[in-house]
Design an enzyme around this catalytic site. Structure first.
Site, PDB file in Angstrom:
ATOM      1  N   HIS A 271      -1.347  -3.287  -3.110  1.00 51.71           N
ATOM      2  CA  HIS A 271      -1.025  -4.704  -2.878  1.00 51.71           C
ATOM      3  C   HIS A 271      -1.991  -5.520  -3.743  1.00 51.71           C
ATOM      4  O   HIS A 271      -3.136  -5.781  -3.353  1.00 51.71           O
ATOM      5  CB  HIS A 271      -1.160  -5.061  -1.394  1.00 51.71           C
ATOM      6  CG  HIS A 271      -0.114  -4.423  -0.540  1.00 51.71           C
ATOM      7  ND1 HIS A 271       1.044  -5.069  -0.177  1.00 51.71           N
ATOM      8  CD2 HIS A 271      -0.035  -3.188  -0.016  1.00 51.71           C
ATOM      9  CE1 HIS A 271       1.793  -4.249   0.560  1.00 51.71           C
ATOM     10  NE2 HIS A 271       1.153  -3.098   0.673  1.00 51.71           N
TER      11      HIS A 271
ATOM     12  N   SER B   4       4.440  -1.890  -0.150  1.00 48.34           N
ATOM     13  CA  SER B   4       3.430  -0.981  -0.703  1.00 48.34           C
ATOM     14  C   SER B   4       3.972  -0.233  -1.915  1.00 48.34           C
ATOM     15  O   SER B   4       5.033   0.398  -1.829  1.00 48.34           O
ATOM     16  CB  SER B   4       3.015   0.055   0.344  1.00 48.34           C
ATOM     17  OG  SER B   4       2.027  -0.447   1.177  1.00 48.34           O
TER      18      SER B   4
ATOM     19  N   ASN C 124       8.555   8.619   3.187  1.00 48.22           N
ATOM     20  CA  ASN C 124       8.196   9.894   3.833  1.00 48.22           C
ATOM     21  C   ASN C 124       9.129  10.114   5.010  1.00 48.22           C
ATOM     22  O   ASN C 124       9.664   9.164   5.574  1.00 48.22           O
ATOM     23  CB  ASN C 124       6.733   9.857   4.315  1.00 48.22           C
ATOM     24  CG  ASN C 124       6.412   8.666   5.189  1.00 48.22           C
ATOM     25  OD1 ASN C 124       6.384   7.529   4.700  1.00 48.22           O
ATOM     26  ND2 ASN C 124       6.202   8.883   6.458  1.00 48.22           N
TER      27      ASN C 124
ATOM     28  N   MET D 135       4.713  -0.940   9.015  1.00 47.83           N
ATOM     29  CA  MET D 135       3.627  -1.758   9.575  1.00 47.83           C
ATOM     30  C   MET D 135       3.705  -3.204   9.086  1.00 47.83           C
ATOM     31  O   MET D 135       2.679  -3.867   8.917  1.00 47.83           O
ATOM     32  CB  MET D 135       2.264  -1.154   9.170  1.00 47.83           C
ATOM     33  CG  MET D 135       2.085   0.304   9.535  1.00 47.83           C
ATOM     34  SD  MET D 135       0.522   0.944   8.898  1.00 47.83           S
ATOM     35  CE  MET D 135       0.807   2.718   9.025  1.00 47.83           C
ATOM     36  N   SER D 136       4.908  -3.666   8.813  1.00 48.78           N
ATOM     37  CA  SER D 136       5.005  -5.030   8.258  1.00 48.78           C
ATOM     38  C   SER D 136       6.383  -5.634   8.534  1.00 48.78           C
ATOM     39  O   SER D 136       7.107  -5.187   9.414  1.00 48.78           O
ATOM     40  CB  SER D 136       4.765  -4.992   6.743  1.00 48.78           C
ATOM     41  OG  SER D 136       5.830  -4.321   6.097  1.00 48.78           O
TER      42      SER D 136
ATOM     43  N   ALA E  49       7.609  -0.184   2.384  1.00 50.53           N
ATOM     44  CA  ALA E  49       7.632   1.277   2.381  1.00 50.53           C
ATOM     45  C   ALA E  49       7.670   1.684   3.852  1.00 50.53           C
ATOM     46  O   ALA E  49       6.989   1.072   4.675  1.00 50.53           O
ATOM     47  CB  ALA E  49       6.365   1.811   1.722  1.00 50.53           C
TER      48      ALA E  49
ATOM     49  N   TYR F 213      -3.118  -4.802  10.634  1.00 47.47           N
ATOM     50  CA  TYR F 213      -4.248  -3.858  10.724  1.00 47.47           C
ATOM     51  C   TYR F 213      -5.408  -4.239   9.811  1.00 47.47           C
ATOM     52  O   TYR F 213      -6.510  -3.728   9.956  1.00 47.47           O
ATOM     53  CB  TYR F 213      -3.791  -2.415  10.442  1.00 47.47           C
ATOM     54  CG  TYR F 213      -3.253  -2.184   9.046  1.00 47.47           C
ATOM     55  CD1 TYR F 213      -4.100  -2.074   7.944  1.00 47.47           C
ATOM     56  CD2 TYR F 213      -1.890  -2.087   8.827  1.00 47.47           C
ATOM     57  CE1 TYR F 213      -3.608  -1.867   6.662  1.00 47.47           C
ATOM     58  CE2 TYR F 213      -1.384  -1.882   7.552  1.00 47.47           C
ATOM     59  CZ  TYR F 213      -2.241  -1.785   6.472  1.00 47.47           C
ATOM     60  OH  TYR F 213      -1.746  -1.592   5.207  1.00 47.47           O
ATOM     61  N   GLU F 214      -5.162  -5.148   8.854  1.00 47.02           N
ATOM     62  CA  GLU F 214      -6.256  -5.588   7.985  1.00 47.02           C
ATOM     63  C   GLU F 214      -7.214  -6.507   8.741  1.00 47.02           C
ATOM     64  O   GLU F 214      -8.276  -6.860   8.244  1.00 47.02           O
ATOM     65  CB  GLU F 214      -5.707  -6.320   6.760  1.00 47.02           C
ATOM     66  CG  GLU F 214      -4.964  -5.427   5.793  1.00 47.02           C
ATOM     67  CD  GLU F 214      -4.323  -6.219   4.662  1.00 47.02           C
ATOM     68  OE1 GLU F 214      -5.042  -6.636   3.753  1.00 47.02           O
ATOM     69  OE2 GLU F 214      -3.087  -6.423   4.697  1.00 47.02           O
TER      70      GLU F 214
ATOM     71  N   HIS G  25      -0.947   7.680   2.655  1.00 46.23           N
ATOM     72  CA  HIS G  25      -0.699   6.505   1.819  1.00 46.23           C
ATOM     73  C   HIS G  25      -0.509   6.925   0.349  1.00 46.23           C
ATOM     74  O   HIS G  25       0.238   6.272  -0.382  1.00 46.23           O
ATOM     75  CB  HIS G  25      -1.842   5.502   1.972  1.00 46.23           C
ATOM     76  CG  HIS G  25      -1.528   4.148   1.408  1.00 46.23           C
ATOM     77  ND1 HIS G  25      -0.430   3.406   1.798  1.00 46.23           N
ATOM     78  CD2 HIS G  25      -2.149   3.401   0.456  1.00 46.23           C
ATOM     79  CE1 HIS G  25      -0.393   2.267   1.120  1.00 46.23           C
ATOM     80  NE2 HIS G  25      -1.428   2.241   0.302  1.00 46.23           N
TER      81      HIS G  25
ATOM     82  N   HIS H 197      -1.303  -7.496   6.330  1.00 52.17           N
ATOM     83  CA  HIS H 197      -0.923  -6.666   7.477  1.00 52.17           C
ATOM     84  C   HIS H 197      -1.836  -6.957   8.657  1.00 52.17           C
ATOM     85  O   HIS H 197      -3.009  -7.281   8.494  1.00 52.17           O
ATOM     86  CB  HIS H 197      -1.033  -5.178   7.131  1.00 52.17           C
ATOM     87  CG  HIS H 197      -0.255  -4.769   5.919  1.00 52.17           C
ATOM     88  ND1 HIS H 197      -0.759  -4.882   4.637  1.00 52.17           N
ATOM     89  CD2 HIS H 197       0.995  -4.242   5.793  1.00 52.17           C
ATOM     90  CE1 HIS H 197       0.142  -4.436   3.768  1.00 52.17           C
ATOM     91  NE2 HIS H 197       1.219  -4.046   4.443  1.00 52.17           N
TER      92      HIS H 197
END
Ligand SMILES: O=P(O)(O)O[C@@H]1C[C@H](O)[C@@H](CO)O1
Length: 350
Positions: free
Chosen positions: A126, A95, A305, A281-282, A178, A150-151, A321, A148
């Site tokens: 992306h 990201s 973060n 998440m990846s 990230a 979640y997509e 994000h 991802h």
């Protein structure tokens, strides 16, 4: 990877196939598409599905996760023929780290929509382009945009491009992401070289390798110890010293959760107890897919973060994000330099 050698069992990048059997592709070379008759209603159990045929088909294509060997080969051929390049190193941009693909020289760019059977990127940061060219004299291909879970994509689909890379000729996967820093020693903007992962989606019974195994890609039960190439980690540490950033570079453990929610404090505490240093998440399913087909893996997280692991009312504790993208943008030059120099090292020893 006992009993398995990429030289003998996996189709080589020049198109030769030595393996046996295609357990996923027996019904043809195209992914299976389910075609409904129209709107569906079941009076029996009173369930209504209000999707139109087109919507149903779109959702089905998104969820479709069977990519037979031949389909992957077709995509790889399309890229190799279209670019005139057989890449050795594959880069996945995390990201906000799309600039890793912008430093590629003589780029040949493929929009994901134009690549047959390729998914599309739906997340900000992306771009959804495949960039093929050279970096430090090495042939490379970079995904400017990853997929991802979640997509709505199944894991096998999220990491399908790694198999495309393999059949294009890629030997080294560089996966970047990230991530939130859980290790209290990590600061925003630091880089964590991944030396291991905790596969939370795997704990829940999800794997990119679920379903019939095609031995032309790899074995049914791949081992994952030593997944992250130690040589490349050591080289990256040396490079970080020459760049003068060694104090902000760590070696640690990444964990991938399903997202799209950021984690709760209780989840973050649990992850920390498990030895996780950074969460995202990846990447994990991409690494699994790459190791399955015997690619050498280098991966790093940019800490965008700091994750709160204590309860408080502070708004600052909430990940966003926007913050992820802003930090990635700020640190992209450093990440690009690290990647370029490591590619140069690989190229030197080739
Ligand atoms: O693609 P990566 O893993 O770099 O992206 C992270 C995880 C989510 O997609 C997003 C959350 O901000 O950034």
């Amino acid at each position: 990877m006992t009993g398995y050698s990429s030289k003998t069992d996996v189709a080589t990048a020049n198109g030769k196939q030595n393996g046996s059997g295609n357990q996923t592709g027996e019904n043809g070379t195209k992914p299976t598409e389910f075609t409904p008759q129209g709107n569906h209603a079941s009076s029996e159990n009173n369930i209504q599905c209000s999707l139109t045929s087109d919507e149903f088909r779109a959702v089905n294509l998104m969820r479709q996760d069977m990519y037979p060997y031949e389909v992957i080969q077709e995509i790889a051929d399309f890229i190799v023929k279209g670019s005139g390049i057989r890449p050795k190193i594959g880069i996945i941009c995390g990201s906000g780290l799309g600039s890793l693909a912008d430093i590629i020289q003589n780029p040949k760019v493929f929009d994901y929509e134009k690549i047959p059977n390729f998914p599309v990127s739906t997340v900000e940061g992306h771009a959804g382009r495949l960039v093929v060219g050279t970096l430090e004299g090495a042939n490379v291909m970079a995904m400017q945009g990853r997929f991802h879970f979640y997509e709505g994509y199944p894991l096998a689909k999220c990491s399908m491009p790694v198999r495309v890379m393999k059949l294009c000729g890629v030997e080294y996967l560089f996966a970047t992401n990230a991530a939130g820093g859980i290790n209290p020693k990590y600061a925003v903007g630091d880089i964590m070289l991944m030396h291991d992962h905790v596969n939370m989606l795997g704990f829940a019974g999800n794997s990119p390798l679920q379903g019939p195994n095609d031995p032309r890609f790899g074995p049914r039960f791949p081992a994952l110890v030593n997944s992250y190439n130690k040589d490349l980690i050591n080289k990256a540490i040396e490079i970080s010293k020459t760049m003068g950033i060694e104090s902000s570079v760590h070696v640690g453990v990444y964990s991938c959760l399903g997202g799209p929610t950021y984690e709760t404090i209780a989840e973050l505490k649990a992850l920390r107890m498990m030895g996780v240093d950074a969460v995202g998440m990846s990447t994990v399913h991409e690494v699994i897919t790459a190791r399955h087909c015997d690619m050498k893996v280098f991966a790093f997280s940019l800490i965008t973060n700091k994750c709160a692991t204590e309860y408080s009312d502070k708004k600052d504790d909430e990940a966003s994000h926007d913050e992820v993208m802003a930090v990635a943008k700020n640190r992209q030059k450093t990440c690009c330099e690290l990647v370029s120099r490591l590619v140069a090292e690989i190229q030197k020893t080739a």
